[in-house]
Design a protein around this motif. Structure first.
Motif, PDB file in Angstrom:
ATOM      1  N   ALA A 304     -40.119 -48.468  -7.048  1.00  0.00           N
ATOM      2  CA  ALA A 304     -38.716 -48.503  -7.472  1.00  0.00           C
ATOM      3  C   ALA A 304     -37.866 -47.572  -6.603  1.00  0.00           C
ATOM      4  O   ALA A 304     -36.777 -47.955  -6.145  1.00  0.00           O
ATOM      5  CB  ALA A 304     -38.609 -48.100  -8.942  1.00  0.00           C
ATOM      6  N   GLU A 305     -38.362 -46.359  -6.349  1.00  0.00           N
ATOM      7  CA  GLU A 305     -37.627 -45.421  -5.506  1.00  0.00           C
ATOM      8  C   GLU A 305     -37.468 -45.977  -4.097  1.00  0.00           C
ATOM      9  O   GLU A 305     -36.423 -45.831  -3.459  1.00  0.00           O
ATOM     10  CB  GLU A 305     -38.354 -44.080  -5.466  1.00  0.00           C
ATOM     11  CG  GLU A 305     -37.584 -42.972  -4.775  1.00  0.00           C
ATOM     12  CD  GLU A 305     -36.379 -42.513  -5.559  1.00  0.00           C
ATOM     13  OE1 GLU A 305     -35.423 -42.050  -4.920  1.00  0.00           O
ATOM     14  OE2 GLU A 305     -36.387 -42.613  -6.804  1.00  0.00           O
ATOM     15  N   LEU A 306     -38.500 -46.619  -3.611  1.00  0.00           N
ATOM     16  CA  LEU A 306     -38.489 -47.201  -2.273  1.00  0.00           C
ATOM     17  C   LEU A 306     -37.420 -48.284  -2.157  1.00  0.00           C
ATOM     18  O   LEU A 306     -36.638 -48.311  -1.194  1.00  0.00           O
ATOM     19  CB  LEU A 306     -39.874 -47.777  -1.972  1.00  0.00           C
ATOM     20  CG  LEU A 306     -40.155 -48.358  -0.597  1.00  0.00           C
ATOM     21  CD1 LEU A 306     -39.910 -47.333   0.491  1.00  0.00           C
ATOM     22  CD2 LEU A 306     -41.593 -48.861  -0.538  1.00  0.00           C
ATOM     23  N   LEU A 307     -37.363 -49.171  -3.136  1.00  0.00           N
ATOM     24  CA  LEU A 307     -36.358 -50.239  -3.109  1.00  0.00           C
ATOM     25  C   LEU A 307     -34.947 -49.670  -3.264  1.00  0.00           C
ATOM     26  O   LEU A 307     -34.009 -50.134  -2.605  1.00  0.00           O
ATOM     27  CB  LEU A 307     -36.653 -51.250  -4.219  1.00  0.00           C
ATOM     28  CG  LEU A 307     -37.877 -52.129  -3.995  1.00  0.00           C
ATOM     29  CD1 LEU A 307     -38.256 -52.873  -5.275  1.00  0.00           C
ATOM     30  CD2 LEU A 307     -37.620 -53.137  -2.868  1.00  0.00           C
ATOM     31  N   GLY A 308     -34.797 -48.650  -4.108  1.00  0.00           N
ATOM     32  CA  GLY A 308     -33.484 -48.020  -4.254  1.00  0.00           C
ATOM     33  C   GLY A 308     -33.022 -47.371  -2.964  1.00  0.00           C
ATOM     34  O   GLY A 308     -31.857 -47.518  -2.562  1.00  0.00           O
ATOM     35  N   GLY A 309     -33.916 -46.665  -2.297  1.00  0.00           N
ATOM     36  CA  GLY A 309     -33.558 -46.045  -1.024  1.00  0.00           C
ATOM     37  C   GLY A 309     -33.243 -47.068   0.048  1.00  0.00           C
ATOM     38  O   GLY A 309     -32.316 -46.892   0.849  1.00  0.00           O
ATOM     39  N   GLN A 310     -34.016 -48.149   0.075  1.00  0.00           N
ATOM     40  CA  GLN A 310     -33.755 -49.207   1.056  1.00  0.00           C
ATOM     41  C   GLN A 310     -32.386 -49.845   0.811  1.00  0.00           C
ATOM     42  O   GLN A 310     -31.629 -50.100   1.765  1.00  0.00           O
ATOM     43  CB  GLN A 310     -34.847 -50.272   0.972  1.00  0.00           C
ATOM     44  CG  GLN A 310     -34.704 -51.375   2.013  1.00  0.00           C
ATOM     45  CD  GLN A 310     -35.733 -52.477   1.828  1.00  0.00           C
ATOM     46  OE1 GLN A 310     -35.974 -52.928   0.711  1.00  0.00           O
ATOM     47  NE2 GLN A 310     -36.354 -52.910   2.918  1.00  0.00           N
ATOM     48  N   ALA A 311     -32.048 -50.091  -0.445  1.00  0.00           N
ATOM     49  CA  ALA A 311     -30.746 -50.689  -0.765  1.00  0.00           C
ATOM     50  C   ALA A 311     -29.602 -49.787  -0.310  1.00  0.00           C
ATOM     51  O   ALA A 311     -28.598 -50.248   0.242  1.00  0.00           O
ATOM     52  CB  ALA A 311     -30.646 -50.958  -2.261  1.00  0.00           C
ATOM     53  N   GLN A 312     -29.753 -48.468  -0.512  1.00  0.00           N
ATOM     54  CA  GLN A 312     -28.702 -47.540  -0.095  1.00  0.00           C
ATOM     55  C   GLN A 312     -28.556 -47.515   1.425  1.00  0.00           C
ATOM     56  O   GLN A 312     -27.429 -47.504   1.950  1.00  0.00           O
ATOM     57  CB  GLN A 312     -29.024 -46.138  -0.619  1.00  0.00           C
ATOM     58  CG  GLN A 312     -28.911 -46.024  -2.129  1.00  0.00           C
ATOM     59  CD  GLN A 312     -29.124 -44.623  -2.647  1.00  0.00           C
ATOM     60  OE1 GLN A 312     -29.143 -44.392  -3.861  1.00  0.00           O
ATOM     61  NE2 GLN A 312     -29.270 -43.663  -1.766  1.00  0.00           N
ATOM     62  N   ALA A 313     -29.681 -47.514   2.137  1.00  0.00           N
ATOM     63  CA  ALA A 313     -29.609 -47.509   3.597  1.00  0.00           C
ATOM     64  C   ALA A 313     -28.952 -48.780   4.118  1.00  0.00           C
ATOM     65  O   ALA A 313     -28.135 -48.747   5.056  1.00  0.00           O
ATOM     66  CB  ALA A 313     -31.015 -47.353   4.186  1.00  0.00           C
ATOM     67  N   LEU A 314     -29.291 -49.905   3.520  1.00  0.00           N
ATOM     68  CA  LEU A 314     -28.681 -51.176   3.936  1.00  0.00           C
ATOM     69  C   LEU A 314     -27.175 -51.169   3.666  1.00  0.00           C
ATOM     70  O   LEU A 314     -26.382 -51.652   4.485  1.00  0.00           O
ATOM     71  CB  LEU A 314     -29.347 -52.338   3.193  1.00  0.00           C
ATOM     72  CG  LEU A 314     -30.772 -52.673   3.631  1.00  0.00           C
ATOM     73  CD1 LEU A 314     -31.438 -53.612   2.621  1.00  0.00           C
ATOM     74  CD2 LEU A 314     -30.780 -53.318   5.022  1.00  0.00           C
ATOM     75  N   ALA A 315     -26.778 -50.599   2.529  1.00  0.00           N
ATOM     76  CA  ALA A 315     -25.344 -50.536   2.204  1.00  0.00           C
ATOM     77  C   ALA A 315     -24.603 -49.663   3.215  1.00  0.00           C
ATOM     78  O   ALA A 315     -23.492 -49.997   3.644  1.00  0.00           O
ATOM     79  CB  ALA A 315     -25.157 -49.996   0.793  1.00  0.00           C
TER      80      ALA A 315
END
Length: 479
Positions: A304-315
């Motif tokens: 979950a943390e990994l997907l959240g961090g990836q989403a923020q980087a993509l944004a």
């Protein structure tokens, strides 16, 4: 405070206990030495406390003299005493440096007030910020001695001692679990000393292991402790040391072959890195490699943390569609998290719903999708406990950015300034300031000289200069 005299006395007590068990077994110093492969003089010096020996010796002596673990219990007491003494030395050094940093902060705060036209009281013998920054960095490195230095190759000093086996693994796993709770509540200047001391100790123990059944779970513990130490260093503003520690955490996580631990390490590194202005393509590469392990593990806090961090980087890269797709995957993962993870509010190893809403607020605010962002912010603020001031502050700064994007420039800037004032100077740490800078970035170029924008910019600049390292308990998006 543990003194050198106390440690010396503990060594003498250990030596006297050796005498007691040797005599009870009917052995002379010479006979015991032959049994264990040591000289008579070595045994004599150990019994008087003049010499020190390794765990290997005391384990062998305990078995040979049928001491039933009494010698090992006494040896562990001495070992713990020495570790606690070292920890106190580091803690005092960090505290002294923080006090000097606070005096520098007072000088900087006075300067900022003068810029705004206020009166400033004179400060006697002001301490230069650069000097105290460097002093604090050195004291943190003292805490990390023997740990950060081994990161470059992934190997540290090898001891001849024998490990503590599975019982030792249980002890270290319990310690790592307790640190998950301590991370939420303990001031970073204290936490980093404790973490670094235990990280160095588990590193030494790991190097002694020859059994994969013991080495792999110990490597997982080392990965968790290295990750937590990296987070604390990041919050203290030591980006270089944090990057070294993240490398160690990744190395140990891979060595553990535990996919959930690997994702936990990568997830937190990516989330923190997006606030730390690390290269976003590097962070996304880390995310892609860690997500390749997704099929090997059930939904977890790490994933979950990994997907959240990836989403923020993509944004942050402006890849809004990809960020939204990642949020969809994050929601699905969250729905399948065990209740022990989604319901855990007080540990860094939990992943409660406010983290999901925080990630949504970040992504939608950056993407300019303000309606969705406002909804996520309302949910996040409803879920965040009042005591989690850092997390709530970040959400309010997301809201300020949305107000600016919607054209309410004055309202957004005033909201951001009020949010920083609510948080207090001593809690305006790296990740709060990073979000505040994102608010300033949303201000149109033609409006950046208006009064509210200048006032917010001065607040951010003053806080950046005078970042206080006293009393901070949370500085990340997991506040």
């Amino acid at each position: 405070m543990i003194t050198a005299e106390q440690v010396a006395q503990a060594h003498k007590d250990l030596g006297r206990l050796l005498v007691t068990w040797r005599k009870a077994s009917g052995k002379t110093q010479e006979k015991l030495g032959r049994s264990l492969g040591y000289s008579r003089s070595t045994i004599a010096n150990l019994e008087t406390g003049r010499s020190r020996s390794s765990r290997k010796f005391w384990e062998a002596a305990d078995v040979d003299l049928h001491a039933g673990g009494e010698l090992m219990k006494a040896f562990d007491h001495v070992d713990d005493l020495k570790r606690d003494q070292a920890r106190e030395v580091v803690r005092r050094a960090v505290s002294d440096a923080a006090a000097m940093r606070a005096r520098s902060a007072a000088t900087a705060a006075g300067s900022a007030e003068l810029l705004r036209g206020g009166a400033r009281r004179p400060v006697d013998n002001p301490v230069q910020g650069g000097d105290t920054n460097e002093m604090l960095r050195r004291t943190v490195l003292i805490a990390l001695a023997g740990t950060v230095g081994s990161v470059a190759t992934g190997f540290g000093p090898v001891s001849e001692d024998v490990g503590r086996g599975l019982a030792g693994v249980d002890r270290w796993q319990e310690a790592a679990w307790e640190y998950g709770y301590a991370y939420v509540t303990t001031p970073r200047r204290y936490l980093v000393a404790d973490l670094a001391a235990d990280l160095a100790a588990v590193q030494e123990e790991l190097h002694r292991q020859t059994s994969p059944g013991t080495a792999k779970p110990l490597a997982a513990v080392a990965a968790q402790l290295a990750g937590l130490t990296a987070m604390a260093c990041t919050d203290l503003g030591f980006a270089r040391e944090a990057r070294h520690l993240w490398r160690l955490a990744r190395y140990r996580a891979e060595e553990s072959t535990d996919a959930a631990v690997q994702q936990w390490v990568a997830g937190h590194e990516i989330t923190l890195g997006s606030y730390q202005q690390r290269p976003l393509p590097v962070l996304l590469d880390l995310a892609n490699r860690a997500l390749a392990l997704a099929d090997e593990t059930a939904p977890s806090a790490g994933k979950a943390e990994l997907l959240g961090g990836q989403a923020q980087a993509l944004a942050l890269l402006g890849r809004t569609r990809d960020a939204q797709k990642t949020l969809d995957s994050l929601r699905l993962t969250f729905e399948h998290l065990p209740s022990s993870v989604s319901g855990e509010q007080d540990s860094i190893y939990g992943w409660p719903e406010q983290r999901l809403r925080h990630a949504e607020s970040f992504v939608y605010s950056m993407a300019g999708k303000t309606d969705a962002a406002y909804r996520a912010q309302e949910l996040a603020l409803r879920l965040y406990p009042q005591a989690r001031r850092i997390g709530r502050c970040q959400i309010e700064l997301h809201r300020a950015r949305c107000l600016i994007r919607d054209g309410s420039l004055s309202d957004g800037l005033r909201h951001a300034s009020a949010t920083l004032d609510y948080l207090g100077v001593d809690q305006r740490q790296q990740f709060v300031l990073a979000v505040a800078r994102q608010v300033l970035h949303a201000v149109p170029q033609s409006q950046r000289q208006r009064g509210e924008a200048i006032e917010l910019r001065e607040r951010v600049q003053a806080a950046q200069t005078s970042t206080l390292l006293i009393g901070s308990t949370r500085g990340t998006v997991r506040a």
